[in-house]
Write an enzyme that holds these catalytic residues in place. Structure first.
Site, PDB file in Angstrom:
ATOM      1  N   GLY A  16      35.684  46.578  30.909  1.00  0.00           N
ATOM      2  CA  GLY A  16      35.802  46.271  32.338  1.00  0.00           C
ATOM      3  C   GLY A  16      36.499  47.366  33.128  1.00  0.00           C
ATOM      4  O   GLY A  16      36.786  48.458  32.617  1.00  0.00           O
ATOM      5  N   GLY A  19      39.970  48.266  31.588  1.00  0.00           N
ATOM      6  CA  GLY A  19      39.781  48.881  30.264  1.00  0.00           C
ATOM      7  C   GLY A  19      39.305  50.321  30.402  1.00  0.00           C
ATOM      8  O   GLY A  19      39.805  51.229  29.725  1.00  0.00           O
ATOM      9  N   TYR A 145      42.124  29.832  38.721  1.00  0.00           N
ATOM     10  CA  TYR A 145      42.455  31.134  38.119  1.00  0.00           C
ATOM     11  C   TYR A 145      43.980  31.321  38.054  1.00  0.00           C
ATOM     12  O   TYR A 145      44.525  31.757  37.036  1.00  0.00           O
ATOM     13  CB  TYR A 145      41.815  32.212  38.985  1.00  0.00           C
ATOM     14  CG  TYR A 145      42.090  33.646  38.629  1.00  0.00           C
ATOM     15  CD1 TYR A 145      41.405  34.282  37.596  1.00  0.00           C
ATOM     16  CD2 TYR A 145      43.000  34.409  39.377  1.00  0.00           C
ATOM     17  CE1 TYR A 145      41.627  35.627  37.300  1.00  0.00           C
ATOM     18  CE2 TYR A 145      43.219  35.749  39.088  1.00  0.00           C
ATOM     19  CZ  TYR A 145      42.531  36.351  38.056  1.00  0.00           C
ATOM     20  OH  TYR A 145      42.755  37.682  37.776  1.00  0.00           O
ATOM     21  N   PRO A 172      49.299  43.220  38.220  1.00  0.00           N
ATOM     22  CA  PRO A 172      48.735  44.203  39.163  1.00  0.00           C
ATOM     23  C   PRO A 172      48.336  43.533  40.476  1.00  0.00           C
ATOM     24  O   PRO A 172      48.026  42.347  40.517  1.00  0.00           O
ATOM     25  CB  PRO A 172      47.484  44.729  38.452  1.00  0.00           C
ATOM     26  CG  PRO A 172      47.429  44.049  37.129  1.00  0.00           C
ATOM     27  CD  PRO A 172      48.343  42.869  37.175  1.00  0.00           C
ATOM     28  N   ASP A 279      38.800  34.108  55.078  1.00  0.00           N
ATOM     29  CA  ASP A 279      39.736  35.235  54.980  1.00  0.00           C
ATOM     30  C   ASP A 279      40.565  35.160  53.702  1.00  0.00           C
ATOM     31  O   ASP A 279      41.165  36.149  53.289  1.00  0.00           O
ATOM     32  CB  ASP A 279      40.725  35.195  56.161  1.00  0.00           C
ATOM     33  CG  ASP A 279      40.279  36.082  57.314  1.00  0.00           C
ATOM     34  OD1 ASP A 279      39.385  36.922  57.111  1.00  0.00           O
ATOM     35  OD2 ASP A 279      40.850  35.928  58.409  1.00  0.00           O
TER      36      ASP A 279
HETATM   37  P1  NAP Z   1      36.244  43.021  34.608  1.00  0.00           P
HETATM   38  O1  NAP Z   1      35.899  44.390  35.066  1.00  0.00           O
HETATM   39  O2  NAP Z   1      35.454  41.872  35.154  1.00  0.00           O
HETATM   40  O3  NAP Z   1      36.122  43.010  33.030  1.00  0.00           O
HETATM   41  C1  NAP Z   1      36.283  41.817  32.330  1.00  0.00           C
HETATM   42  C2  NAP Z   1      36.304  42.124  30.871  1.00  0.00           C
HETATM   43  O4  NAP Z   1      36.511  40.898  30.146  1.00  0.00           O
HETATM   44  C3  NAP Z   1      34.991  42.731  30.347  1.00  0.00           C
HETATM   45  O5  NAP Z   1      35.297  43.682  29.353  1.00  0.00           O
HETATM   46  C4  NAP Z   1      34.287  41.530  29.735  1.00  0.00           C
HETATM   47  O6  NAP Z   1      33.414  41.880  28.679  1.00  0.00           O
HETATM   48  C5  NAP Z   1      35.486  40.755  29.184  1.00  0.00           C
HETATM   49  N1  NAP Z   1      35.184  39.339  29.005  1.00  0.00           N
HETATM   50  C6  NAP Z   1      34.831  38.445  29.954  1.00  0.00           C
HETATM   51  N2  NAP Z   1      34.606  37.230  29.395  1.00  0.00           N
HETATM   52  C7  NAP Z   1      34.832  37.380  28.060  1.00  0.00           C
HETATM   53  C8  NAP Z   1      34.758  36.500  26.955  1.00  0.00           C
HETATM   54  N3  NAP Z   1      34.410  35.207  27.097  1.00  0.00           N
HETATM   55  N4  NAP Z   1      35.027  36.999  25.731  1.00  0.00           N
HETATM   56  C9  NAP Z   1      35.358  38.299  25.571  1.00  0.00           C
HETATM   57  N5  NAP Z   1      35.474  39.172  26.577  1.00  0.00           N
HETATM   58  C10 NAP Z   1      35.196  38.717  27.812  1.00  0.00           C
HETATM   59  O7  NAP Z   1      37.766  42.676  34.847  1.00  0.00           O
HETATM   60  P2  NAP Z   1      38.959  43.650  35.281  1.00  0.00           P
HETATM   61  O8  NAP Z   1      38.914  43.752  36.761  1.00  0.00           O
HETATM   62  O9  NAP Z   1      38.945  44.869  34.426  1.00  0.00           O
HETATM   63  O10 NAP Z   1      40.214  42.735  34.934  1.00  0.00           O
HETATM   64  C11 NAP Z   1      41.051  42.998  33.823  1.00  0.00           C
HETATM   65  C12 NAP Z   1      42.272  42.121  33.922  1.00  0.00           C
HETATM   66  O11 NAP Z   1      42.968  42.421  35.138  1.00  0.00           O
HETATM   67  C13 NAP Z   1      41.946  40.628  33.971  1.00  0.00           C
HETATM   68  O12 NAP Z   1      42.853  39.920  33.166  1.00  0.00           O
HETATM   69  C14 NAP Z   1      42.118  40.271  35.443  1.00  0.00           C
HETATM   70  O13 NAP Z   1      42.480  38.922  35.599  1.00  0.00           O
HETATM   71  C15 NAP Z   1      43.225  41.222  35.853  1.00  0.00           C
HETATM   72  N6  NAP Z   1      43.281  41.560  37.284  1.00  0.00           N
HETATM   73  C16 NAP Z   1      42.175  42.058  37.916  1.00  0.00           C
HETATM   74  C17 NAP Z   1      42.260  42.391  39.270  1.00  0.00           C
HETATM   75  C18 NAP Z   1      41.108  43.025  40.025  1.00  0.00           C
HETATM   76  O14 NAP Z   1      41.237  43.260  41.247  1.00  0.00           O
HETATM   77  N7  NAP Z   1      40.005  43.352  39.374  1.00  0.00           N
HETATM   78  C19 NAP Z   1      43.467  42.201  39.961  1.00  0.00           C
HETATM   79  C20 NAP Z   1      44.573  41.697  39.264  1.00  0.00           C
HETATM   80  C21 NAP Z   1      44.462  41.389  37.924  1.00  0.00           C
HETATM   81  P3  NAP Z   1      31.861  42.254  28.959  1.00  0.00           P
HETATM   82  O15 NAP Z   1      31.856  43.610  29.610  1.00  0.00           O
HETATM   83  O16 NAP Z   1      31.243  42.290  27.616  1.00  0.00           O
HETATM   84  O17 NAP Z   1      31.327  41.184  29.841  1.00  0.00           O
HETATM   85  P1  GDP Z   2      41.663  38.388  47.022  1.00  0.00           P
HETATM   86  O1  GDP Z   2      42.547  39.535  47.338  1.00  0.00           O
HETATM   87  O2  GDP Z   2      42.062  37.690  45.781  1.00  0.00           O
HETATM   88  O3  GDP Z   2      41.515  37.458  48.194  1.00  0.00           O
HETATM   89  O4  GDP Z   2      40.230  38.928  46.662  1.00  0.00           O
HETATM   90  P2  GDP Z   2      39.094  39.824  47.288  1.00  0.00           P
HETATM   91  O5  GDP Z   2      39.082  41.150  46.649  1.00  0.00           O
HETATM   92  O6  GDP Z   2      37.879  38.982  47.137  1.00  0.00           O
HETATM   93  O7  GDP Z   2      39.416  40.074  48.838  1.00  0.00           O
HETATM   94  C1  GDP Z   2      39.216  39.049  49.749  1.00  0.00           C
HETATM   95  C2  GDP Z   2      39.413  39.520  51.192  1.00  0.00           C
HETATM   96  O8  GDP Z   2      38.416  40.480  51.557  1.00  0.00           O
HETATM   97  C3  GDP Z   2      39.244  38.345  52.136  1.00  0.00           C
HETATM   98  O9  GDP Z   2      40.039  38.548  53.293  1.00  0.00           O
HETATM   99  C4  GDP Z   2      37.749  38.426  52.498  1.00  0.00           C
HETATM  100  O10 GDP Z   2      37.443  37.787  53.732  1.00  0.00           O
HETATM  101  C5  GDP Z   2      37.577  39.946  52.602  1.00  0.00           C
HETATM  102  N1  GDP Z   2      36.193  40.394  52.373  1.00  0.00           N
HETATM  103  C6  GDP Z   2      35.404  41.018  53.299  1.00  0.00           C
HETATM  104  N2  GDP Z   2      34.191  41.262  52.802  1.00  0.00           N
HETATM  105  C7  GDP Z   2      34.203  40.839  51.512  1.00  0.00           C
HETATM  106  C8  GDP Z   2      33.229  40.874  50.458  1.00  0.00           C
HETATM  107  O11 GDP Z   2      32.106  41.343  50.602  1.00  0.00           O
HETATM  108  N3  GDP Z   2      33.615  40.357  49.248  1.00  0.00           N
HETATM  109  C9  GDP Z   2      34.861  39.844  49.042  1.00  0.00           C
HETATM  110  N4  GDP Z   2      35.177  39.386  47.826  1.00  0.00           N
HETATM  111  N5  GDP Z   2      35.793  39.781  50.027  1.00  0.00           N
HETATM  112  C10 GDP Z   2      35.472  40.276  51.245  1.00  0.00           C
END
Ligand code: NAP
Ligand code: GDP
Length: 323
Positions: A16, A19, A145, A172, A279
């Site tokens: 992901g 990663g 979540y 994060p 929002d």
């Molecule tokens: P991501 O890009 O969606 O990647 C998710 C990863 O989890 C992928 O490697 C996926 O594997 C794996 N996965 C999903 N379901 C699974 C299952 N049932 N069994 C095994 N592996 C599984 O997520 P990310 O954004 O890198 O997030 C990583 C961590 O950061 C998460 O814990 C998330 O909650 C946290 N986080 C993310 C954000 C953000 O803005 N993205 C913000 C704060 C915290 P496949 O590729 O094989 O599907």
């Molecule tokens: P959050 O920070 O957990 O709320 O997650 P998001 O990354 O989904 O950001 C949400 C914020 O972005 C909200 O204020 C949405 O209204 C705004 N937003 C605007 N356009 C988009 C879009 O195309 N996708 C998402 N996910 N959010 C959007």
């Protein structure tokens, strides 16, 4: 981590966004590069569906990790969180319980799991700090979540109190970068808007941003987070979580985000907000004092540079990305 023995690090969710950020840092950053006594294994859902205890056990039996960075999760933006509250709760609870308990059974020396700033209480004072995780209900848009993630911190403390396990977590803020999920409906705001802007450019249609554009967010570049995850695994000693964030001064509005995308996509068309869409949480301003005290010299990539690199990566990889 000790340098005397071989360390085998299993990264769940290794394919992901985060990663790939860790992999980038191990290969490109002098301070956080892969050490000679480390073997890293980046697992995907093809290696094991971590919702299944038996598949999780088989993965641990095969890799025999000494350390785990636990990233695997069902992840999505505001609109996915609103639509799939039960999946976001149940699948994440199953994944987290399987990974953490199997790590305990295999006597893993350290586990670093990933929480998120969107799990903090909705009604709070600002800036948010690490002590506030359990101080009240999360925002209603993502309670499934959020409660699943909060339970990781509960588990970490319980495993430490009962068994002395060194299981910890990081928090994060919103993350973005190469290898993100660019799906139009379910993704986070930056990848979603990059993809929407790209399609608007190609189709000559308006670029429409959901909501009012007023909410505030702190964004961390996935390659910076990758460096910080490696630091946390090697150096961070507490069971309590640590916020991994840019400073409060680097908080931006969703409109700032859309403006930056328009700039880096060189988009010349019509651009507007659809305020009939949600929002979500207005802000979740987090404080990075604890991190900056422990790692004072750390330099974050400026938002504009990180956005430029992400848009370039998106344009060069469009055929093969998650979308
Ligand atoms: P991501 O890009 O969606 O990647 C998710 C990863 O989890 C992928 O490697 C996926 O594997 C794996 N996965 C999903 N379901 C699974 C299952 N049932 N069994 C095994 N592996 C599984 O997520 P990310 O954004 O890198 O997030 C990583 C961590 O950061 C998460 O814990 C998330 O909650 C946290 N986080 C993310 C954000 C953000 O803005 N993205 C913000 C704060 C915290 P496949 O590729 O094989 O599907
Ligand atoms: P959050 O920070 O957990 O709320 O997650 P998001 O990354 O989904 O950001 C949400 C914020 O972005 C909200 O204020 C949405 O209204 C705004 N937003 C605007 N356009 C988009 C879009 O195309 N996708 C998402 N996910 N959010 C959007």
């Amino acid at each position: 981590m000790t340098n005397s023995n071989m360390n085998v690090i299993l990264v769940t969710g290794g394919s992901g966004l985060v990663g790939k950020g860790i992999e980038w840092a191990l290969n490109h950053d002098d301070q956080f590069k892969k050490l000679p006594n480390e073997t890293w294994y980046f697992a995907t859902s093809k290696d094991a569906d971590l919702r299944s205890k038996s598949e999780t056990e088989a993965l641990f039996a095969k890799i025999k990790p000494t350390h785990v960075i636990h990233l695997a999760a069902i992840v999505g933006g505001l609109f996915k969180n609103m639509k799939q509250k039960l999946d976001m709760y149940r699948d994440n609870v199953l994944i987290n319980d399987n990974v953490i308990h199997t790590a305990h059974e295999h006597k893993v020396k350290k586990v670093v799991s990933c929480l998120s700033t969107c799990i903090f209480p909705d009604k709070t004072t600002y800036p948010i700090n690490e002590e506030m995780v359990h101080n009240g209900p999360p925002h209603e848009s993502n309670f499934g979540y959020a409660y699943a993630k909060r339970m990781i911190d509960v588990a970490n403390h319980a495993y430490f109190d009962q068994y002395g396990d060194q299981f910890t977590s990081v928090i994060p803020t919103n993350i973005f970068g190469p290898f993100d999920n660019f799906n139009l409906q379910d993704s986070h705001v930056i990848p979603g808007l990059i993809h929407k802007c790209y399609l608007a450019q190609n189709e000559g249609s308006p670029f429409i941003v959901s909501g009012t554009g007023k909410p505030l967010r702190q964004f961390i570049y996935s390659r910076d987070l990758g460096r910080l995850m490696i630091w946390a695994l090697r150096e961070y000693k507490e069971i309590d979580p640590i916020i991994l964030s840019v400073s409060e001064q680097d908080e931006v509005t969703i409109k700032d985000v859309a403006d930056s995308i328009v700039k880096h996509m060189n988009f010349k068309g019509d651009y507007k907000f659809d305020s009939s869409k949600a929002d979500g949480q207005y802000k979740k301003t987090a404080c990075n004092d604890k991190l900056m005290k422990l790692l004072p010299g750390f330099k974050f990539t400026p938002f504009d540079q990180a956005m430029k690199e992400t848009v370039e990566w998106f344009l060069n990889s469009y055929q093969n990305i998650r979308k």
